[in-house]
Design a protein around this motif. Structure first.
Motif, mmCIF file in Angstrom:
data_model
loop_
_atom_site.group_PDB
_atom_site.id
_atom_site.type_symbol
_atom_site.label_atom_id
_atom_site.label_comp_id
_atom_site.label_asym_id
_atom_site.label_seq_id
_atom_site.Cartn_x
_atom_site.Cartn_y
_atom_site.Cartn_z
ATOM 1 N N VAL A 296 0.512 -1.558 0.281
ATOM 2 C CA VAL A 296 -0.238 -0.087 -0.276
ATOM 3 C C VAL A 296 0.433 1.319 -0.612
ATOM 4 O O VAL A 296 2.019 1.052 0.420
ATOM 5 C CB VAL A 296 -0.738 -0.066 0.968
ATOM 6 C CG1 VAL A 296 -1.354 1.196 1.216
ATOM 7 C CG2 VAL A 296 -1.983 -1.291 1.277
ATOM 8 N N PHE A 297 0.638 1.388 -1.183
ATOM 9 C CA PHE A 297 1.640 3.320 -1.213
ATOM 10 C C PHE A 297 0.843 4.503 -0.813
ATOM 11 O O PHE A 297 -0.452 4.324 -1.481
ATOM 12 C CB PHE A 297 2.115 3.115 -2.691
ATOM 13 C CG PHE A 297 2.913 2.107 -2.798
ATOM 14 C CD1 PHE A 297 4.075 2.400 -2.684
ATOM 15 C CD2 PHE A 297 2.324 1.117 -3.367
ATOM 16 C CE1 PHE A 297 5.227 1.449 -2.891
ATOM 17 C CE2 PHE A 297 2.975 0.292 -3.326
ATOM 18 C CZ PHE A 297 4.335 0.108 -3.387
ATOM 19 N N VAL A 298 0.817 5.264 -0.068
ATOM 20 C CA VAL A 298 0.546 6.797 0.128
ATOM 21 C C VAL A 298 1.200 7.949 -0.356
ATOM 22 O O VAL A 298 2.736 8.146 0.193
ATOM 23 C CB VAL A 298 0.347 7.197 2.043
ATOM 24 C CG1 VAL A 298 -0.720 8.469 2.287
ATOM 25 C CG2 VAL A 298 -0.534 6.149 2.823
ATOM 26 N N LEU A 299 0.548 8.796 -0.872
ATOM 27 C CA LEU A 299 1.617 9.487 -2.053
ATOM 28 C C LEU A 299 1.135 10.710 -2.467
ATOM 29 O O LEU A 299 0.168 11.166 -2.513
ATOM 30 C CB LEU A 299 2.245 9.098 -3.181
ATOM 31 C CG LEU A 299 2.472 7.401 -3.762
ATOM 32 C CD1 LEU A 299 2.082 6.657 -4.877
ATOM 33 C CD2 LEU A 299 3.751 7.528 -2.896
ATOM 34 N N ARG A 300 1.718 11.754 -2.102
ATOM 35 C CA ARG A 300 1.663 13.073 -2.443
ATOM 36 C C ARG A 300 2.519 13.839 -3.429
ATOM 37 O O ARG A 300 3.012 13.995 -3.134
ATOM 38 C CB ARG A 300 1.398 13.847 -1.342
ATOM 39 C CG ARG A 300 0.722 15.339 -1.156
ATOM 40 C CD ARG A 300 -0.025 15.830 0.091
ATOM 41 N NE ARG A 300 1.393 16.402 1.183
ATOM 42 C CZ ARG A 300 1.790 16.377 2.919
ATOM 43 N NH1 ARG A 300 0.351 16.800 2.668
ATOM 44 N NH2 ARG A 300 2.592 16.595 2.672
ATOM 45 N N PRO A 301 1.754 14.302 -4.887
ATOM 46 C CA PRO A 301 2.036 15.487 -4.919
ATOM 47 C C PRO A 301 3.172 16.708 -4.543
ATOM 48 O O PRO A 301 2.756 17.017 -3.532
ATOM 49 C CB PRO A 301 1.215 15.536 -6.450
ATOM 50 C CG PRO A 301 0.086 14.768 -5.896
ATOM 51 C CD PRO A 301 0.462 14.852 -4.543
ATOM 52 N N PRO A 302 3.639 17.165 -4.900
ATOM 53 C CA PRO A 302 4.046 18.742 -4.504
ATOM 54 C C PRO A 302 3.894 19.232 -4.284
ATOM 55 O O PRO A 302 3.388 20.197 -3.333
ATOM 56 C CB PRO A 302 5.736 19.262 -5.630
ATOM 57 C CG PRO A 302 5.186 18.348 -6.651
ATOM 58 C CD PRO A 302 4.817 17.331 -6.230
ATOM 59 N N ASP A 303 2.418 19.964 -5.480
ATOM 60 C CA ASP A 303 1.497 21.078 -4.801
ATOM 61 C C ASP A 303 0.230 20.772 -4.384
ATOM 62 O O ASP A 303 -0.499 21.857 -3.607
ATOM 63 C CB ASP A 303 0.479 21.131 -6.244
ATOM 64 C CG ASP A 303 -0.537 20.129 -6.929
ATOM 65 O OD1 ASP A 303 -0.045 19.259 -5.721
ATOM 66 O OD2 ASP A 303 -0.394 20.341 -8.238
ATOM 67 N N GLU A 304 0.492 19.294 -3.212
ATOM 68 C CA GLU A 304 -0.466 19.143 -2.293
ATOM 69 C C GLU A 304 -1.929 19.739 -1.904
ATOM 70 O O GLU A 304 -2.797 19.776 -1.199
ATOM 71 C CB GLU A 304 0.431 19.840 -1.118
ATOM 72 C CG GLU A 304 2.003 19.679 -0.305
ATOM 73 C CD GLU A 304 2.255 20.588 0.805
ATOM 74 O OE1 GLU A 304 0.849 21.188 1.724
ATOM 75 O OE2 GLU A 304 3.448 20.054 1.104
ATOM 76 N N GLN A 305 -2.202 19.376 -3.587
ATOM 77 C CA GLN A 305 -3.555 19.413 -3.735
ATOM 78 C C GLN A 305 -4.234 18.367 -2.993
ATOM 79 O O GLN A 305 -5.371 18.398 -3.021
ATOM 80 C CB GLN A 305 -4.426 19.663 -4.972
ATOM 81 C CG GLN A 305 -3.905 21.377 -5.761
ATOM 82 C CD GLN A 305 -3.760 21.800 -6.839
ATOM 83 O OE1 GLN A 305 -4.289 20.733 -8.039
ATOM 84 N NE2 GLN A 305 -4.905 22.787 -7.499
ATOM 85 N N PHE A 306 -3.507 16.441 -3.413
ATOM 86 C CA PHE A 306 -4.480 15.897 -3.286
ATOM 87 C C PHE A 306 -3.378 14.765 -2.628
ATOM 88 O O PHE A 306 -2.453 14.715 -2.859
ATOM 89 C CB PHE A 306 -5.233 15.393 -4.387
ATOM 90 C CG PHE A 306 -4.437 14.995 -5.591
ATOM 91 C CD1 PHE A 306 -4.079 13.498 -5.649
ATOM 92 C CD2 PHE A 306 -3.955 16.319 -6.502
ATOM 93 C CE1 PHE A 306 -3.260 14.049 -6.813
ATOM 94 C CE2 PHE A 306 -3.466 16.075 -7.713
ATOM 95 C CZ PHE A 306 -3.292 14.328 -7.344
ATOM 96 N N VAL A 307 -3.981 13.411 -1.980
ATOM 97 C CA VAL A 307 -3.056 12.380 -1.693
ATOM 98 C C VAL A 307 -3.467 10.974 -2.700
ATOM 99 O O VAL A 307 -4.772 10.830 -2.759
ATOM 100 C CB VAL A 307 -3.523 12.055 0.124
ATOM 101 C CG1 VAL A 307 -2.191 10.811 -0.506
ATOM 102 C CG2 VAL A 307 -3.104 13.074 0.518
ATOM 103 N N VAL A 308 -2.587 10.425 -2.856
ATOM 104 C CA VAL A 308 -3.338 9.236 -3.797
ATOM 105 C C VAL A 308 -2.845 8.378 -2.841
ATOM 106 O O VAL A 308 -2.040 8.128 -2.099
ATOM 107 C CB VAL A 308 -1.694 9.903 -4.456
ATOM 108 C CG1 VAL A 308 -2.205 7.886 -6.054
ATOM 109 C CG2 VAL A 308 -1.993 10.295 -5.475
ATOM 110 N N VAL A 309 -3.078 6.981 -2.874
ATOM 111 C CA VAL A 309 -3.346 5.786 -2.288
ATOM 112 C C VAL A 309 -3.293 4.748 -3.007
ATOM 113 O O VAL A 309 -4.284 4.711 -4.090
ATOM 114 C CB VAL A 309 -4.218 5.866 -1.120
ATOM 115 C CG1 VAL A 309 -4.540 4.098 -0.338
ATOM 116 C CG2 VAL A 309 -4.542 6.728 -0.071
#
Length: 337
Positions: A296-309
């Protein structure tokens, strides 16, 4: 494999101060936490039972049973030894100014109030359970439970997320009688915790499933499925979206979710620390595909608009390996797997 449909389950982390819980268009409850406190579930139940049932009712048994019945409808009833009941009575004996509190209705005051508290204390000690011969509280015995292992707040610590209550406890990885330091974030374990010391002691543990959780912030690039999902959620005005992912042979290899970040950018931390557990997402996959270790991966782009799981179907499969290589999340060594 379709994403399971149906009305979403309500989990404890969905409750926020002022939230209205709506069913069939009508407000059924408004949550006001005021100054929330943390305690073992048995202590919390003992305090509520004393302050709601024993405090007001001449015959508290029916009200206490109704309280326990409502509790059981949400989660298993915790053990409430007499030591916990005595603690509830003692903590409610005086108010913040040190004055004797006034139980019952109409209120008892003065000597009558003190006598009521003393009587409640004696009832807790009638069988001498939970007390040592000299009257001190006995150390709490180990409590078996099932936990999800999460990263700790500091080096040399882990968080255990209780799968029954969704409470978390910080556990040191050193000076333990069991190999706590060999656990990895994401593992589902069964463990006995002894609460008699300042820090919980893990008396025994076993790994149920060696699922692995990985976290990466400021990821670059954001893979296409996640970008498309976020665009769809934005257009629809939704705070989340999900999609099954497939490999080049059109076989299901995982599920991708996107969640809108909040105003202060704490969603990523909530997933990491267990404030907003990932359990429903992992459970949903296991319910449809069968229980198995996942990545399971929790990922956040640099613009911090959303989080990906991302829940990868095969723990060590190509999809999981690609995500690890892309976002610098190397697989840890696993002595207990």
């Amino acid at each position: 494999m379709p994403v399971p449909e149906g009305p979403p389950r309500l989990y404890p982390w969905d409750l926020r101060p002022g939230n209205a819980l709506v069913a069939d268009g009508s407000v059924t409850a408004v949550v006001d936490w005021g100054g929330p406190l943390s305690a073992p579930p048995g202590v919390a139940l003992a305090k509520v039972e004393h302050l709601v049932a024993d405090w007001y009712a001449a015959d508290p048994a029916p009200l206490a049973e109704a309280l326990r019945g409502g509790y059981r409808s949400v989660r298993p009833l915790p053990a409430v030894p007499d030591a916990y009941r005595l603690l509830a009575v003692v903590r409610s004996a005086v108010d913040s100014r040190g004055e004797v509190t006034r139980p019952r209705y109409p209120e008892l005051t003065g000597a009558d109030a003190s006598l009521s508290t003393a009587s409640a204390s004696r009832r807790c000690c009638e069988e001498n359970e939970g007390l040592s011969p000299d009257g001190d509280l006995r150390p709490a015995m180990p409590e078996p439970g099932r936990y999800r292992v999460l990263p700790g707040p500091d080096a040399g610590t882990l968080r255990f997320l209780d799968r029954a209550s969704f409470d978390t406890v910080v556990v040191p990885t050193t000076d333990q009688p069991t190999p706590v330091g060999d656990l990895r974030p994401g593992y589902l374990i069964e463990a006995d915790l002894d609460w008699s010391a300042v820090d919980p002691v893990v008396e025994s543990l076993s790994v149920v499933r060696p699922t692995l959780y990985a976290y990466a912030d400021a990821i670059d690039p954001v893979f296409e499925v996640a970008e498309d999902l976020w665009a769809e959620a934005t257009v629809a005005g939704e705070g989340m979206a999900s999609q099954v992912t497939r490999n080049t042979d059109n076989e299901v290899n995982g599920v991708c979710y996107v969640f809108a970040e909040d105003d202060v950018g704490s969603r990523f931390g909530e997933f990491r620390d267990g404030v907003r557990p990932l359990e429903p997402l992992v459970d949903r996959f296991n319910d449809t595909d069968g229980p198995a270790p996942r990545s399971v991966f929790v990922l956040r782009p640099p613009d911090e608009q959303f989080v990906v799981v991302v829940v990868a179907r095969e723990k060590g499969g190509q999809f999981a390996s690609t995500l690890r290589d892309t976002y610098d999340c190397p697989a840890p060594d696993e002595p207990l797997a």
